[in-house]
Design a protein around this motif. Structure first.
Motif, PDB file in Angstrom:
ATOM      1  N   LYS A  41       0.840  -1.199   0.000  1.00 55.83           N
ATOM      2  CA  LYS A  41       0.000   0.000   0.000  1.00 55.83           C
ATOM      3  C   LYS A  41       0.876   1.251   0.000  1.00 55.83           C
ATOM      4  O   LYS A  41       0.626   2.197  -0.744  1.00 55.83           O
ATOM      5  N   LEU A  42       1.922   1.270   0.818  1.00 52.64           N
ATOM      6  CA  LEU A  42       2.830   2.419   0.855  1.00 52.64           C
ATOM      7  C   LEU A  42       3.535   2.620  -0.484  1.00 52.64           C
ATOM      8  O   LEU A  42       3.704   3.746  -0.943  1.00 52.64           O
ATOM      9  N   LYS A  43       3.916   1.522  -1.124  1.00 53.02           N
ATOM     10  CA  LYS A  43       4.546   1.626  -2.445  1.00 53.02           C
ATOM     11  C   LYS A  43       3.567   2.165  -3.483  1.00 53.02           C
ATOM     12  O   LYS A  43       3.936   2.984  -4.324  1.00 53.02           O
ATOM     13  N   ALA A  44       2.315   1.720  -3.406  1.00 52.39           N
ATOM     14  CA  ALA A  44       1.298   2.198  -4.348  1.00 52.39           C
ATOM     15  C   ALA A  44       1.049   3.696  -4.150  1.00 52.39           C
ATOM     16  O   ALA A  44       0.970   4.451  -5.124  1.00 52.39           O
ATOM     17  N   TRP A  45       0.939   4.125  -2.897  1.00 55.64           N
ATOM     18  CA  TRP A  45       0.757   5.548  -2.613  1.00 55.64           C
ATOM     19  C   TRP A  45       1.948   6.352  -3.104  1.00 55.64           C
ATOM     20  O   TRP A  45       1.795   7.422  -3.680  1.00 55.64           O
ATOM     21  N   SER A  46       3.142   5.830  -2.858  1.00 57.06           N
ATOM     22  CA  SER A  46       4.358   6.523  -3.279  1.00 57.06           C
ATOM     23  C   SER A  46       4.416   6.660  -4.794  1.00 57.06           C
ATOM     24  O   SER A  46       4.853   7.688  -5.315  1.00 57.06           O
ATOM     25  N   VAL A  54       3.949  11.380   0.976  1.00 61.19           N
ATOM     26  CA  VAL A  54       3.364  10.384   1.867  1.00 61.19           C
ATOM     27  C   VAL A  54       4.051  10.421   3.236  1.00 61.19           C
ATOM     28  O   VAL A  54       3.403  10.282   4.273  1.00 61.19           O
ATOM     29  N   LEU A  55       5.342  10.656   3.252  1.00 55.96           N
ATOM     30  CA  LEU A  55       6.105  10.746   4.503  1.00 55.96           C
ATOM     31  C   LEU A  55       5.866  12.114   5.135  1.00 55.96           C
ATOM     32  O   LEU A  55       6.063  13.145   4.505  1.00 55.96           O
ATOM     33  N   LYS A  80      10.326   1.992   5.023  1.00 60.27           N
ATOM     34  CA  LYS A  80      10.711   1.261   6.245  1.00 60.27           C
ATOM     35  C   LYS A  80      10.382   2.087   7.485  1.00 60.27           C
ATOM     36  O   LYS A  80       9.895   1.554   8.483  1.00 60.27           O
ATOM     37  N   LEU A  81      10.656   3.383   7.426  1.00 60.53           N
ATOM     38  CA  LEU A  81      10.336   4.260   8.559  1.00 60.53           C
ATOM     39  C   LEU A  81       8.830   4.294   8.820  1.00 60.53           C
ATOM     40  O   LEU A  81       8.394   4.211   9.974  1.00 60.53           O
ATOM     41  N   MET A  82       8.032   4.397   7.752  1.00 62.67           N
ATOM     42  CA  MET A  82       6.576   4.483   7.910  1.00 62.67           C
ATOM     43  C   MET A  82       5.967   3.165   8.389  1.00 62.67           C
ATOM     44  O   MET A  82       4.989   3.178   9.140  1.00 62.67           O
ATOM     45  N   ILE A  83       6.547   2.053   7.984  1.00 59.51           N
ATOM     46  CA  ILE A  83       6.075   0.752   8.475  1.00 59.51           C
ATOM     47  C   ILE A  83       6.363   0.644   9.975  1.00 59.51           C
ATOM     48  O   ILE A  83       5.517   0.219  10.757  1.00 59.51           O
ATOM     49  N   ALA A  84       7.564   1.047  10.372  1.00 60.34           N
ATOM     50  CA  ALA A  84       7.956   0.965  11.782  1.00 60.34           C
ATOM     51  C   ALA A  84       7.164   1.941  12.648  1.00 60.34           C
ATOM     52  O   ALA A  84       6.833   1.631  13.794  1.00 60.34           O
ATOM     53  N   GLN A  85       6.878   3.123  12.109  1.00 59.05           N
ATOM     54  CA  GLN A  85       6.174   4.173  12.857  1.00 59.05           C
ATOM     55  C   GLN A  85       5.091   4.790  11.957  1.00 59.05           C
ATOM     56  O   GLN A  85       5.338   5.800  11.303  1.00 59.05           O
ATOM     57  N   GLN A  99      -6.954   8.260  -7.464  1.00 60.02           N
ATOM     58  CA  GLN A  99      -6.142   9.344  -6.913  1.00 60.02           C
ATOM     59  C   GLN A  99      -5.770   9.094  -5.455  1.00 60.02           C
ATOM     60  O   GLN A  99      -6.523   8.475  -4.713  1.00 60.02           O
ATOM     61  N   VAL A 100      -4.627   9.631  -5.064  1.00 59.89           N
ATOM     62  CA  VAL A 100      -4.175   9.609  -3.676  1.00 59.89           C
ATOM     63  C   VAL A 100      -3.911  11.052  -3.275  1.00 59.89           C
ATOM     64  O   VAL A 100      -3.084  11.726  -3.881  1.00 59.89           O
ATOM     65  N   LEU A 101      -4.646  11.516  -2.272  1.00 58.92           N
ATOM     66  CA  LEU A 101      -4.493  12.877  -1.775  1.00 58.92           C
ATOM     67  C   LEU A 101      -3.840  12.825  -0.402  1.00 58.92           C
ATOM     68  O   LEU A 101      -4.221  12.007   0.434  1.00 58.92           O
ATOM     69  N   THR A 102      -2.875  13.692  -0.166  1.00 61.55           N
ATOM     70  CA  THR A 102      -2.169  13.702   1.110  1.00 61.55           C
ATOM     71  C   THR A 102      -2.422  15.014   1.832  1.00 61.55           C
ATOM     72  O   THR A 102      -2.349  16.083   1.241  1.00 61.55           O
TER      73      THR A 102
END
Length: 116
Positions: A41-46, A54-55, A80-85, A99-102
């Motif tokens: 999911k994080l890769k897709a958003w990125s 995203v970060l 890795k940072l976002m998965i951990a925290q 679309q992905v809105l941040t």
């Protein structure tokens, strides 16, 4: 369907929820601090929004990292940072269609108004 990702006790999240409810917009909420979030999911958003959006570098969690953890950031390191925290993920993160809105800023609201 609109999906809102974040944590419920964040002031920015509350603004987004209030905005959506005031307009009668149906949405699903995913609490990524409680339910987690996957690498895919994080890769897709990125890929859609850019990992830099995203970060959440403004988060206290990110700011409290040791300096060496914040240098030479790459997408892989950021994920890795976002998965951990998960608190380091921008809030809210909204999926609407493809679309992905941040965040919840005027530009986000404009896209939502145009899309809904």
């Amino acid at each position: 369907m609109l999906t809102v990702y974040g944590i419920p006790n964040c002031d920015t999240m509350k603004k987004a929820f209030d905005w959506l409810k005031a307009r009668g917009v149906a949405y699903q909420f995913h609490d990524y601090k409680q339910s987690g979030i996957g690498v895919a999911k994080l890769k897709a958003w990125s890929a859609k929004a850019g990992w830099e959006k995203v970060l959440n570098k403004a988060s206290t969690t990110f700011k409290d990292l040791p300096p060496e953890a914040k240098v030479d950031l790459t997408e892989a390191k950021a994920i890795k940072l976002m998965i951990a925290q998960p608190s380091m993920i921008k809030r809210p993160l909204i999926e609407i269609g493809d679309q992905v809105l941040t965040g919840f800023r005027p530009d986000t609201v404009k896209v939502l108004e145009e899309t809904l």
